[in-house]
Design an enzyme around this catalytic site. Structure first.
Site, mmCIF file in Angstrom:
data_model
loop_
_atom_site.group_PDB
_atom_site.id
_atom_site.type_symbol
_atom_site.label_atom_id
_atom_site.label_comp_id
_atom_site.label_asym_id
_atom_site.label_seq_id
_atom_site.Cartn_x
_atom_site.Cartn_y
_atom_site.Cartn_z
ATOM 1 N N ARG A 37 0.821 -1.218 0.000
ATOM 2 C CA ARG A 37 0.000 0.000 0.000
ATOM 3 C C ARG A 37 0.851 1.263 0.000
ATOM 4 O O ARG A 37 0.466 2.277 -0.573
ATOM 5 C CB ARG A 37 -0.954 0.005 1.185
ATOM 6 C CG ARG A 37 -2.103 -0.937 0.926
ATOM 7 C CD ARG A 37 -3.169 -0.866 1.973
ATOM 8 N NE ARG A 37 -4.335 -1.605 1.523
ATOM 9 C CZ ARG A 37 -5.240 -2.133 2.327
ATOM 10 N NH1 ARG A 37 -5.114 -1.997 3.633
ATOM 11 N NH2 ARG A 37 -6.272 -2.780 1.832
ATOM 12 N N LYS A 199 -19.302 -16.196 1.138
ATOM 13 C CA LYS A 199 -20.752 -16.096 1.331
ATOM 14 C C LYS A 199 -21.451 -15.504 0.118
ATOM 15 O O LYS A 199 -21.071 -14.435 -0.357
ATOM 16 C CB LYS A 199 -21.045 -15.230 2.552
ATOM 17 C CG LYS A 199 -20.705 -15.928 3.850
ATOM 18 C CD LYS A 199 -20.618 -14.948 5.001
ATOM 19 C CE LYS A 199 -22.005 -14.574 5.513
ATOM 20 N NZ LYS A 199 -21.895 -13.553 6.581
ATOM 21 N N GLY A 352 -10.232 -8.698 -1.432
ATOM 22 C CA GLY A 352 -9.044 -8.856 -0.592
ATOM 23 C C GLY A 352 -8.387 -10.213 -0.740
ATOM 24 O O GLY A 352 -7.182 -10.325 -0.988
ATOM 25 N N GLY A 375 -13.515 -3.942 -0.065
ATOM 26 C CA GLY A 375 -14.918 -3.568 0.137
ATOM 27 C C GLY A 375 -15.373 -2.475 -0.811
ATOM 28 O O GLY A 375 -16.495 -2.503 -1.325
HETATM 29 P P1 ADP Z 1 -12.674 -11.840 -1.425
HETATM 30 O O1 ADP Z 1 -11.955 -11.247 -0.231
HETATM 31 O O2 ADP Z 1 -11.729 -12.139 -2.553
HETATM 32 O O3 ADP Z 1 -13.859 -11.008 -1.838
HETATM 33 P P2 ADP Z 1 -14.234 -13.574 0.257
HETATM 34 O O4 ADP Z 1 -13.826 -12.792 1.444
HETATM 35 O O5 ADP Z 1 -15.637 -13.496 -0.184
HETATM 36 O O6 ADP Z 1 -13.256 -13.263 -0.979
HETATM 37 O O7 ADP Z 1 -13.978 -15.128 0.520
HETATM 38 C C1 ADP Z 1 -12.714 -15.625 0.861
HETATM 39 C C2 ADP Z 1 -12.841 -16.818 1.779
HETATM 40 O O8 ADP Z 1 -13.722 -17.771 1.253
HETATM 41 C C3 ADP Z 1 -11.521 -17.523 1.972
HETATM 42 O O9 ADP Z 1 -11.105 -17.357 3.314
HETATM 43 C C4 ADP Z 1 -11.822 -18.991 1.646
HETATM 44 O O10 ADP Z 1 -11.244 -19.888 2.559
HETATM 45 C C5 ADP Z 1 -13.335 -19.037 1.754
HETATM 46 N N1 ADP Z 1 -13.894 -20.132 0.943
HETATM 47 C C6 ADP Z 1 -13.806 -20.288 -0.379
HETATM 48 N N2 ADP Z 1 -14.413 -21.437 -0.754
HETATM 49 C C7 ADP Z 1 -14.903 -22.014 0.370
HETATM 50 C C8 ADP Z 1 -15.626 -23.218 0.633
HETATM 51 N N3 ADP Z 1 -15.966 -24.043 -0.330
HETATM 52 N N4 ADP Z 1 -15.971 -23.460 1.923
HETATM 53 C C9 ADP Z 1 -15.621 -22.626 2.898
HETATM 54 N N5 ADP Z 1 -14.942 -21.472 2.698
HETATM 55 C C10 ADP Z 1 -14.580 -21.174 1.459
HETATM 56 MG MG MG Z 2 -12.369 -11.295 1.876
#
Ligand code: ADP
Ligand code: MG
Length: 396
Positions: A37, A199, A352, A375
């Site tokens: 950053r 989620k 992230g 976010g």
């Molecule tokens: P980003 O930060 O890229 O937007 P998210 O925060 O939505 O992504 O999701 C990241 C998390 O999702 C990771 O910690 C990963 O372990 C979890 N994850 C991905 N696939 C699964 C799964 N099938 N079951 C449980 N957790 C999962």
């Molecule tokens: Mg995340």
């Protein structure tokens, strides 16, 4: 390109320019553990110095919740930033107090000062008018280069630019807004979006907004199980957000109406235990045992996804395909990352964890753009006019 006032058009010589940066860096025992950053803030600060500005940097760090937390002072961050900049960078021990005011008054052209952690003062997050006025009173012009904070209507993000006539987007913010706008407004086709992550409820807004814009939607991560359940297939003990199944079913119907091709996994890596060393096996998606949960997409799915990534002109990826933090469930994320990196189209990784995965694999340089604003990027992709971006517009 972004319709925002440009840094080059801002009069800065001999003026005190307040710059909102994102110095929210990981610290390890008082030293900066990851320079990313800080490095990303260098171009804007370098240009301001070259043009004779007196630069005052403002940032938050961590979650001090409105009081002074010794471990979250910005002085060590300022020192590290000075090393990277190759010039002295001072730090004030407060934000709008005596020390900050004295240090700002003593700045010469080209000097750089970092104010203390903005969130030591509860008035920052409350966008308190007096606090915003006191911050704005420290300078004559404002630059926002903290895309990662642009979705927060805080004093340093909206209150300060509202109070100054001369404002501009910094290099980093302008680039983020430019790239993400291009995805939403004028993508080259075909446009493939890959969504994953923890989620589905976190991503419904993005899914909804992208549905009218993309040609293909590839779904992995934990959220794919809500999709698979919505399409009527049993997912065993995999994570399903029951209260979203109907929404997802509706989304799938709308995708079909619009001719958006939705690809769900055809095979998944399952386990009986949510643990790093749990025994794993790959099964077809319609053969998940009742007591097993899916923690990654399988190799055949990766191949199908990769084909739809490689032949796209625009690619957006948000959210890991599996529990990539654990080696046994990382292959899906790695496979998709490699396909995105190898693709010839305009590729953007946002989020992230997905950005971290791409960096960990050393592939960031092969992607057109890796967004720094987790976010904020998601809210932008949902179609929200971010408060920090809106505050910069000339017609604001
Ligand atoms: P980003 O930060 O890229 O937007 P998210 O925060 O939505 O992504 O999701 C990241 C998390 O999702 C990771 O910690 C990963 O372990 C979890 N994850 C991905 N696939 C699964 C799964 N099938 N079951 C449980 N957790 C999962
Ligand atoms: Mg995340």
């Amino acid at each position: 390109m972004s319709g925002l006032p440009q840094l080059d058009d801002l009069e800065v010589a001999g003026r005190t320019v307040l710059v909102r940066v994102d110095f929210n860096v990981p610290l390890d025992g008082g030293t900066v553990a990851d320079d990313l950053r800080l490095e990303e803030s260098l171009p804007t600060v370098r240009r301001l110095r070259e043009r004779g500005a007196r630069t005052v940097l403002m940032s938050h760090l961590g979650r001090p919740k409105g009081k002074v937390v010794e471990d979250l002072r910005l002085a060590p961050v300022a020192a590290r930033f000075g090393e990277l900049l190759g010039a002295p960078v001072q730090a004030a021990s407060d934000t709008v107090g005596e020390d900050a005011r004295a240090k700002v008054a003593a700045l010469a052209d080209g000097d750089v000062l970092v104010l203390e952690n903005l969130r030591f003062d509860p008035r920052e997050e409350a966008n308190d008018p007096e606090f915003a006025a006191a911050l704005a009173g420290l300078g004559q012009a404002y630059v926002d280069d903290a895309f990662g904070a642009a979705h927060r209507a805080h004093a340093s993000v909206v209150g300060v630019p509202e109070r100054l006539d001369d404002v501009a987007a910094g290099d980093l913010l302008a680039r983020e807004v430019g790239v993400l706008s291009r995805l939403l407004e004028d993508p080259d086709r075909p446009f493939t979006a890959i969504l994953g992550g923890a989620k589905v409820s976190d991503k419904l807004g993005v899914l909804d907004n992208l549905l009218g814009r993309v040609d293909r939607l590839l779904v992995g991560g934990a959220m794919c199980f809500t999709f698979i359940a919505a399409s009527g297939v049993s997912v065993g003990a995999s994570r399903v957000e029951q209260d979203r199944v109907d929404t997802v079913r509706d989304l799938l119907a709308r995708a079909e109406e619009r001719g958006v091709q939705v690809l769900l996994p055809v095979d998944v890596v399952v386990t009986r235990e949510f643990a790093e060393d749990a025994e794993a096996e790959t099964v077809p998606v319609d053969a998940i045992p009742p007591d097993a949960m899916g923690l990654d997409i399988g190799p055949e799915t990766v191949e199908r996804f990769a084909a739809r990534i490689t032949d796209a002109q625009t690619i957006l990826w948000n959210g890991p395909m599996g529990v990539f933090e654990w080696e046994r469930f990382a292959a899906g994320t790695e496979g998709v990352a490699r396909a995105v990196a190898a693709a010839g189209g305009f590729s953007v990784v946002g989020g992230g964890d997905s950005a971290a995965a791409v960096r960990k694999l050393g592939l960031a340089g092969q992607v057109s753009h890796v967004s720094t604003g987790g976010g904020a990027a998601l809210e932008f992709l949902e179609g929200t006019d971010l408060p920090g971006v809106a505050a910069l517009r000339k017609d604001r």
